[in-house]
Motif scaffolding. Sequence first.
Motif, PDB file in Angstrom:
ATOM      1  N   PRO A   1       0.793  -1.240   0.000  1.00  0.00           N
ATOM      2  CA  PRO A   1       0.000   0.000   0.000  1.00  0.00           C
ATOM      3  C   PRO A   1       0.821   1.283   0.000  1.00  0.00           C
ATOM      4  O   PRO A   1       0.442   2.250  -0.670  1.00  0.00           O
ATOM      5  CB  PRO A   1      -0.830  -0.133   1.288  1.00  0.00           C
ATOM      6  CG  PRO A   1      -0.898  -1.597   1.549  1.00  0.00           C
ATOM      7  CD  PRO A   1       0.396  -2.159   1.078  1.00  0.00           C
TER       8      PRO A   1
ATOM      9  N   TYR B   1       2.056   1.899  -3.517  1.00  0.00           N
ATOM     10  CA  TYR B   1       0.976   2.315  -4.420  1.00  0.00           C
ATOM     11  C   TYR B   1       0.641   3.790  -4.220  1.00  0.00           C
ATOM     12  O   TYR B   1       0.514   4.552  -5.191  1.00  0.00           O
ATOM     13  CB  TYR B   1      -0.294   1.482  -4.181  1.00  0.00           C
ATOM     14  CG  TYR B   1      -0.095  -0.006  -4.158  1.00  0.00           C
ATOM     15  CD1 TYR B   1       0.875  -0.628  -4.937  1.00  0.00           C
ATOM     16  CD2 TYR B   1      -0.891  -0.811  -3.347  1.00  0.00           C
ATOM     17  CE1 TYR B   1       1.058  -2.000  -4.909  1.00  0.00           C
ATOM     18  CE2 TYR B   1      -0.731  -2.179  -3.318  1.00  0.00           C
ATOM     19  CZ  TYR B   1       0.246  -2.776  -4.087  1.00  0.00           C
ATOM     20  OH  TYR B   1       0.409  -4.133  -4.048  1.00  0.00           O
ATOM     21  N   ALA B   2       0.470   4.191  -2.950  1.00  0.00           N
ATOM     22  CA  ALA B   2       0.098   5.573  -2.656  1.00  0.00           C
ATOM     23  C   ALA B   2       1.188   6.537  -3.120  1.00  0.00           C
ATOM     24  O   ALA B   2       0.893   7.593  -3.715  1.00  0.00           O
ATOM     25  CB  ALA B   2      -0.166   5.741  -1.165  1.00  0.00           C
TER      26      ALA B   2
ATOM     27  N   ASN C   1      -7.659  -2.643  -4.726  1.00  0.00           N
ATOM     28  CA  ASN C   1      -8.016  -1.372  -5.366  1.00  0.00           C
ATOM     29  C   ASN C   1      -6.893  -0.350  -5.270  1.00  0.00           C
ATOM     30  O   ASN C   1      -6.732   0.493  -6.164  1.00  0.00           O
ATOM     31  CB  ASN C   1      -9.290  -0.796  -4.740  1.00  0.00           C
ATOM     32  CG  ASN C   1     -10.542  -1.515  -5.206  1.00  0.00           C
ATOM     33  OD1 ASN C   1     -10.538  -2.158  -6.254  1.00  0.00           O
ATOM     34  ND2 ASN C   1     -11.607  -1.415  -4.422  1.00  0.00           N
ATOM     35  N   ALA C   2      -6.106  -0.416  -4.183  1.00  0.00           N
ATOM     36  CA  ALA C   2      -4.976   0.501  -4.054  1.00  0.00           C
ATOM     37  C   ALA C   2      -3.947   0.239  -5.154  1.00  0.00           C
ATOM     38  O   ALA C   2      -3.425   1.180  -5.776  1.00  0.00           O
ATOM     39  CB  ALA C   2      -4.336   0.357  -2.675  1.00  0.00           C
TER      40      ALA C   2
ATOM     41  N   GLY D   1      -5.403   1.403  -8.407  1.00  0.00           N
ATOM     42  CA  GLY D   1      -5.369   2.853  -8.553  1.00  0.00           C
ATOM     43  C   GLY D   1      -4.060   3.326  -9.161  1.00  0.00           C
ATOM     44  O   GLY D   1      -4.034   4.247  -9.985  1.00  0.00           O
ATOM     45  N   TRP D   2      -2.947   2.670  -8.756  1.00  0.00           N
ATOM     46  CA  TRP D   2      -1.644   3.034  -9.338  1.00  0.00           C
ATOM     47  C   TRP D   2      -1.568   2.600 -10.802  1.00  0.00           C
ATOM     48  O   TRP D   2      -1.120   3.368 -11.661  1.00  0.00           O
ATOM     49  CB  TRP D   2      -0.522   2.407  -8.519  1.00  0.00           C
ATOM     50  CG  TRP D   2       0.848   2.911  -8.885  1.00  0.00           C
ATOM     51  CD1 TRP D   2       1.135   4.095  -9.512  1.00  0.00           C
ATOM     52  CD2 TRP D   2       2.106   2.273  -8.653  1.00  0.00           C
ATOM     53  NE1 TRP D   2       2.498   4.230  -9.670  1.00  0.00           N
ATOM     54  CE2 TRP D   2       3.107   3.135  -9.155  1.00  0.00           C
ATOM     55  CE3 TRP D   2       2.468   1.078  -8.052  1.00  0.00           C
ATOM     56  CZ2 TRP D   2       4.460   2.818  -9.083  1.00  0.00           C
ATOM     57  CZ3 TRP D   2       3.819   0.770  -7.976  1.00  0.00           C
ATOM     58  CH2 TRP D   2       4.806   1.617  -8.478  1.00  0.00           C
TER      59      TRP D   2
ATOM     60  N   ARG E   1     -10.119  -3.541  -0.791  1.00  0.00           N
ATOM     61  CA  ARG E   1      -9.501  -2.222  -0.673  1.00  0.00           C
ATOM     62  C   ARG E   1      -8.010  -2.299  -0.998  1.00  0.00           C
ATOM     63  O   ARG E   1      -7.454  -1.404  -1.628  1.00  0.00           O
ATOM     64  CB  ARG E   1      -9.718  -1.647   0.722  1.00  0.00           C
ATOM     65  CG  ARG E   1     -10.949  -0.752   0.827  1.00  0.00           C
ATOM     66  CD  ARG E   1     -10.957   0.044   2.130  1.00  0.00           C
ATOM     67  NE  ARG E   1     -11.333  -0.779   3.255  1.00  0.00           N
ATOM     68  CZ  ARG E   1     -12.601  -0.999   3.619  1.00  0.00           C
ATOM     69  NH1 ARG E   1     -13.596  -0.464   2.936  1.00  0.00           N
ATOM     70  NH2 ARG E   1     -12.871  -1.755   4.669  1.00  0.00           N
TER      71      ARG E   1
END
Length: 259
Positions: free
Chosen positions: A29, A32-33, A85-86, A89-90, A82
């Motif tokens: 995570p 990714y963020a 999805n992270a 998202g990337w 979730r």
Amino acid sequence: MPAELQSVSHDHTMVLTINDPPSRNALGPDIYAAGVEALNGAERNRDIRSVIITGANGTFSAGGNLNRLQARRQESAEEQARGVNALHGWIDTIRNFPKPVIAAVEGAAAGAGFSLALACDFIVASREAVFIMAYARVGLSPDGGGTWSLANALPRQLAMEILMGADKLDVQRLHALGVVNRLAQPGAALDDALVLANALGQRAPNALASIKELVGDARGNSLHTHLDQERDHFVRNLSHANAGEGITAFFEKRAPRYQ
């Protein structure tokens, strides 16, 4: 030392390096963020013309951390979703990023690491790089868009072989199939990717953004719809100052200076 996504600039190129050597640059995570944040910043920065994604210590990425995945089996389906999805998202940010993204692959690109490389616009890989979609070996199905990328890049039977067989893939074969763009000497993938990025930096950014969008939309469009999209992009780019500069430079037999 926690996993991190390191960012440095080389002229007009941002280099993002996945750095977590103990896990062979496994994805999670925080990565990714940081990846989404870095690309959003690069999109706003006109000095950045392209982005390279690579891994530290001679490995691109081992993909998902199996210890983390084992622990997540105790979570609810919503919590598990979730996490996926992270990652997605990337991947989606890379696909929709209007500038070229290049994967510079040394060592292994496994599982989600392979999916990450496939999400990029170009792959420059060491001749000793190893690619593998290992999900089926541990009772999982792919994430990160790996099935979409391979199904769009290859005949169905080859995509099935890679995804279901879950065997290591010879980078020479992937190069022959057109999945890998360029082969580099061991240790030189990043250097060769920077050469490619520099060449792309000589092209008009607005034209490259249009090409990336058009190619991304092509398979989902009918020819009629796609011709309309091509027309609209062409007219918009013809009106852009870069078209005037490019055409003038051609007649003056000089290198263009694009904005």
